[in-house]
Design an enzyme around this catalytic site. Sequence first.
Site, short mmCIF file in Angstrom:
data_model
loop_
_atom_site.label_atom_id
_atom_site.label_comp_id
_atom_site.label_asym_id
_atom_site.label_seq_id
_atom_site.Cartn_x
_atom_site.Cartn_y
_atom_site.Cartn_z
N GLY A 10 -11.98 16.03 4.12
CA GLY A 10 -11.30 16.36 2.87
C GLY A 10 -12.07 15.86 1.67
O GLY A 10 -11.49 15.54 0.63
N GLY A 40 -11.45 17.44 -1.66
CA GLY A 40 -10.04 17.54 -2.03
C GLY A 40 -9.67 16.64 -3.20
O GLY A 40 -10.48 15.84 -3.70
N LYS A 91 -0.86 9.51 5.28
CA LYS A 91 0.53 9.91 5.53
C LYS A 91 0.75 11.34 5.00
O LYS A 91 -0.05 11.84 4.20
CB LYS A 91 1.49 8.91 4.87
CG LYS A 91 1.31 8.74 3.34
CD LYS A 91 2.12 9.72 2.56
CE LYS A 91 1.96 9.56 1.07
NZ LYS A 91 2.56 10.65 0.29
N LYS A 105 -0.92 -1.94 -3.33
CA LYS A 105 -0.69 -2.30 -4.74
C LYS A 105 -0.44 -3.80 -4.87
O LYS A 105 0.35 -4.38 -4.13
CB LYS A 105 0.49 -1.51 -5.31
CG LYS A 105 0.21 -0.02 -5.45
CD LYS A 105 1.40 0.71 -6.04
CE LYS A 105 1.08 2.19 -6.23
NZ LYS A 105 0.05 2.40 -7.26
N ASP A 110 7.33 13.11 2.14
CA ASP A 110 6.20 12.61 1.36
C ASP A 110 6.41 11.18 0.88
O ASP A 110 5.48 10.37 0.92
CB ASP A 110 5.97 13.53 0.15
CG ASP A 110 4.76 13.11 -0.68
OD1 ASP A 110 3.75 12.70 -0.08
OD2 ASP A 110 4.83 13.19 -1.91
N HIS A 132 6.43 5.52 1.67
CA HIS A 132 6.35 4.55 0.58
C HIS A 132 7.63 3.72 0.42
O HIS A 132 7.60 2.49 0.42
CB HIS A 132 6.08 5.26 -0.75
CG HIS A 132 4.79 6.00 -0.80
ND1 HIS A 132 3.66 5.61 -0.12
CD2 HIS A 132 4.43 7.12 -1.49
CE1 HIS A 132 2.68 6.44 -0.37
NE2 HIS A 132 3.12 7.37 -1.19
#
Length: 471
Positions: free
Chosen positions: A14, A17, A148, A182, A235, A240
């Site tokens: 990818g 992408g 994911k 993060k 998603d 998340h």
Amino acid sequence: MADTLAPHVFVLFGATGDLAKRKLFPGIYHLAAAGRLPDDYAIIGSGRHSPGSDEEFRAKIRDSLQEFVGELDGALADDVLGRLSFTVSSAEDGSDLAQAVSAAQKKLGEDVRTLIYLSVPPSAMQPMITMLGRENIVDDAARVVIEKPFGTDLETSRELDATLKEVVSEEQVYRIDHFLGKEAVQNILALRFANGLIEPAWNRTTVESVQIDVPEDLTAEGRGSFYESTGCFRDMVTTHLCQVLGFIAMEAPVRLDAVQLRNEKSKVFTAMRPLDPARVVFGQYDGYRDVDGVADDSTVETLVALEAWVDNERWQGVPFYLRTGKAMGDNRRTVTLRFRTPPCHRFGENAYGPDELVLELEESPTAKIHLNVKRPGPDMALTCGTFRLDIVGDDPEDAPLEAYERLLLDVMRGDQTLFTRADEVDRLWQVCQPVLDNPPAVQPYSPGSWGPDAALQLIDGGWHLPGSASD
């Protein structure tokens, strides 16, 4: 730091992408600028369609770096891009890629490691992994990064995991969820487990509810085909938001390492009740069906709000509210612990607002505590006061790494602490499967709003966001 890392061959599927342009190549450039890459490495981009010659591919990546990094160090950019090439491959034919990887490995020496990054759609993941095994592109020293969502439901997730296990061991698999990379999300652990003021109050005795709120003001423009195939629930929620819930609800690990931290997170997911579709709200913003790649009669959700429960000793009876969506009123990542109101109502029946600890999981994270205090004046009346903690370092060397930079570095180091384990993924699909089997009807909402009324009314007392002026 770089001299501790073995030579690496990076294989990026990818590579042309959106993720590669926005995050992966800028991340590699920033790691190179900080001296955090190995001294010797090669980057092989791959995909079904050729972007042209290697020079043309490098020129396109240079343009992406200028767009997403800004002003470049010319010599550094030349060095990074000079190590970059592209080889066409597909699930059906990976022979040319196998030859390119083998040549790069021989050039870099016997102690070389291969880092394979699969940024491909869920439908392509399993065939690509099969190809990697068939062509012997992976060896015992390879590490495979999986983007994911990990499957699209419980059945496909288990099929994907079985395919992975045929090719590599669990210790070689890095299921990436960039939220865990993060700095602000990791700070949840520091605030909880390093502060005697906070940890004793982090339980059902004092906490009334927990909110994990990740609204986005961006629309699905440019990602219509992806959203049509995946939707907001797969998603964002199964990955998340549930992973953040795991950090909030977990018990203190004995050590902050990959085994102990993921053990405790896995216990949280084991204790989660399967979601009740009656307590889940799906929304779709007006105008979503006009986005390229979206069906005219689409019923795909662009917003999810739900109630979840963790049935363990610490959290029994405390609801967790999760909300995320596109085209909402703000772009935030906010965790709110709402505390129970003291009894007796000494200041009047309606004088109290709930105390709240609010964590803003942004690039410059903050923590705020909203408390009831006396209003200045002759009467014993209450108002809200706010304590604010800016979580930034005084040392310029303490600048946080962007999530993908941190996670790529961890893969090179062989540190799986911030990556998702197979049993976590399996249990979360079990928790979420009732909603996939019996999805709620999609309700419309206006762009720039906070979702349909049913989502707003899910919580007694309302969501923290949209917040007060003190926020």
